[in-house]
Write an enzyme that holds these catalytic residues in place. Sequence first.
Site, PDB file in Angstrom:
ATOM      1  N   VAL A 197       6.130   2.906  -0.483  1.00  0.00           N
ATOM      2  CA  VAL A 197       5.350   1.672  -0.503  1.00  0.00           C
ATOM      3  C   VAL A 197       5.602   0.812   0.737  1.00  0.00           C
ATOM      4  CG1 VAL A 197       4.659  -0.282  -1.901  1.00  0.00           C
ATOM      5  CG2 VAL A 197       5.654   1.725  -3.008  1.00  0.00           C
ATOM      6  N   SER A 198       4.529   0.491   1.443  1.00  0.00           N
ATOM      7  CA  SER A 198       4.618  -0.279   2.686  1.00  0.00           C
ATOM      8  C   SER A 198       4.000  -1.666   2.514  1.00  0.00           C
ATOM      9  CB  SER A 198       3.862   0.479   3.781  1.00  0.00           C
ATOM     10  OG  SER A 198       3.671  -0.354   4.902  1.00  0.00           O
ATOM     11  N   PRO A 199       4.545  -2.663   3.227  1.00  0.00           N
ATOM     12  CA  PRO A 199       3.950  -4.000   3.221  1.00  0.00           C
ATOM     13  C   PRO A 199       2.899  -4.144   4.326  1.00  0.00           C
ATOM     14  CG  PRO A 199       5.956  -4.075   4.488  1.00  0.00           C
ATOM     15  CD  PRO A 199       5.777  -2.632   4.050  1.00  0.00           C
ATOM     16  N   ILE A 227       0.852  -1.190   0.000  1.00  0.00           N
ATOM     17  CA  ILE A 227       0.000   0.000   0.000  1.00  0.00           C
ATOM     18  C   ILE A 227       0.892   1.246   0.000  1.00  0.00           C
ATOM     19  CG2 ILE A 227      -1.956  -1.009   1.248  1.00  0.00           C
ATOM     20  CD1 ILE A 227      -0.916   0.480   3.779  1.00  0.00           C
TER      21      ILE A 227
END
Length: 740
Positions: A289-291, A191
């Site tokens: 962008v992050s997991p 996300i």
Amino acid sequence: MWRLGAACLLLLVLCSQTKADYQIGVGISDATGPASGVIFMGYAKLTQRGYGLHLRQWSRAFIIDDGTNRIVFVSVDTGMVGYGIKEAVIENLSASYGDIYNVQNVIISGTHTHSTPGGFMEHLLFDITILGHVKQTFEGLVEGITQSIINAHESMVTGKIYINRGELLDANINRSPASYLNRGELLDANINRSPASYLLNPEAEREQYEHDVDKEMVQLKFVNSDDEIIGAINWFPVHPVSMNNTNGYITSDNVGYASILLEKELNDGAFPGQGSVVTAFASTNLGDVSPNIAGPICTNTGLACDVTTSTCEGEAQFCIASGPGEDMFESTKIIAERMYSKALELLNDNAAVEVTGAVSAINQFVDMPEQSATYTLGNGTTITGAGCNAAMGYSFAAGTTDGPGEFGFTQGTTSNDFFWDIVRDLLAPPTEEDIECQLPKPILLATGQMVEPYDWHPRVVSTQLALIGNVAIAAVPGEFSTMAGRRLKNVIKSAMGSSDATVIIAGLSNHYTHYITTYEEYQLQRYEGASTIYGPHTLGIYLQQYGKLTQALVSGTTLDPGPAPYVFDRDKLFSLVFPVILDHPDLDKKYGSVLSQPPSSVSAGSVVTATFVAGHPRNSLMHGSTFLRVERKVDDEWVLVANDAVWETKYTWGRTFIAASEGTIEWTVPDDVVSGTYRIRHFGAAKSLLGRVASYQGISREFEVRNNRIDEDGAGRENVPMFAVIVFSVFLTLSQRLQY
Ligand SMILES: *[C@@H]1O[C@H](CO)[C@@H](O)[C@H](O)[C@H]1NC(C)=O
Ligand SMILES: *[C@@H]1O[C@H](CO)[C@@H](O)[C@H](O)[C@H]1NC(C)=O
Ligand SMILES: *[C@@H]1O[C@H](CO)[C@@H](O)[C@H](O)[C@H]1NC(C)=O
């Protein structure tokens, strides 16, 4: 000669196929750093000091040669790489290979895991959060990277390359930034963690893309002349920060575990690093962008964070993103499994297109503050701007929702604070020109002015591009945001002049300069904008520069090498990280003695632990070796079941008294375990007062493992939709804490 020509005319197909053959080599090697006592690189958190090992750090190398030119691509499990690493690797290789491997054709890209030891960067700002340079981390990386390239060199065979792509998507694709709290089924793997910045890119530009992060995985597949897979590189944008800033186990995080899973699949279950097929999950435009796809929430109130500042009642430290698992280990595993599944699907997909054409590469160093560029913004307007002396903005200290900072800073800050400006000026005051140039960034650290006792930040950076037919790999010196990466890809693609070209951003390559956002995103000064160190036109400069590199390669012209990057005296780097002085067990104990035995009988799914008298893990990196072995008795022989590089084991180390320490080995008994007699062995090294390092080992008592699931119903447990259970329980837990 004419015969060959005639044959080619007759057998056009065959000849064009021959032309597509490359010499390809793949190699992997252990690059693990000191497994305890060194602060991790990534979250800049002084208390995040290593205390053991979960997954080893691997360097994965890929060599491609078209008969005339050669390129090397390395993806290594580390926070990033500094230019000193690349220099040392090339120097090491030159002993055996002369100048075959050089500045132009070697790309070294860090995966960006935030859970590996630091101190390898040289520039002072990066090493200072580790308390200084750590020679052992540096050398561990250099040795592992060098050896992976040697292994690739020695494995070279005739083969082909294929390119494929596919989206790793959420079932609920309408999830908009504001509705992260409406979790639904979270089935994707990334996300955007700064959606408010992304929204500053013009609407017309955003409308060209369906999502606020790239959902596409791009894959290069390497096969030998029998069409057997020998390796693959997968690029999918995601920060390897599933493991958060409380973790002290060395781990390659989500991307590293995805590699381990895929290699295990393609190497008939071989242990990590021991199979011939090598698959990397390399970094790309992962800047924003992050997991942690369950998104940020306020851990103090359970409410949504403020979107623009990522704060809870004004404070950043409570706004933390997590998920999709119940804890960080489970989250790492879930994100890794999704990437692995997508990559495996792409490998087996016949839609992959063969890559043909020449190989070439170019590197040019660029003095960033000296640059000016004329480039196009997201709305099509052309502007001209110049680079600034490096500086970090206030919001850098706020951290992100993947790991907030600790001094009360918040993201989205565009004004200065009297107190912090005084602190800043004690280190180095920015000039009027710096302040003007970096606007609207309020300068927290004028790193461009910080050159004592040596440079705190790079000024001259590497820009590098490689072509394999119509695939371009842009090796960039930092973390491009999603939209910054898209703009760069567009510029390179149009300079290539081929509509079916593919451009890949190889992130965190060769040099590290933090983030690169678009000019529009920069205006909000969230963490990524505050960390775009050469000012608002940083991306513009790279757009112009990579356009120039592309034209040079396409037209076959050469460029001057550019100014030389800063040279460090490696023996004079600041360090407060002192070597291990002494190990000494308690008087009645020996190294390797068992302090706590495993239970006499365990079953699948349980966790077995054994504790040993240990030496400091920094006495040896144990490359190509292991701190532990779990073994099963088979006809009076002990067979290896697990070592320290597999997911199921953890090695935890700690001092118990001044020089005494213990090492605890933990093994999660897998569901498909074979019933039988087992034991756990520990390996380590200890240092005497005279400085001699000697290795030792210890063995636990034997214990029985029963697998009732396999023993009773023969076929083992049914594959329960584990995933559904996880998603449902996460949903339940979270929904209890939330108020809509
Ligand atoms: C390469 O260089 C490093 C230090 O820069 C050294 O520790 C290492 O042993 C060298 N050799 C190899 C093969 O990596
Ligand atoms: C890190 O993850 C653990 C769960 O594994 C959680 O308990 C902890 O609160 C998290 N901490 C931060 C700062 O995210
Ligand atoms: C394009 O965007 C820039 C930066 O946001 C803005 O300053 C400029 O006015 C815009 N131009 C047009 C024609 O909208």
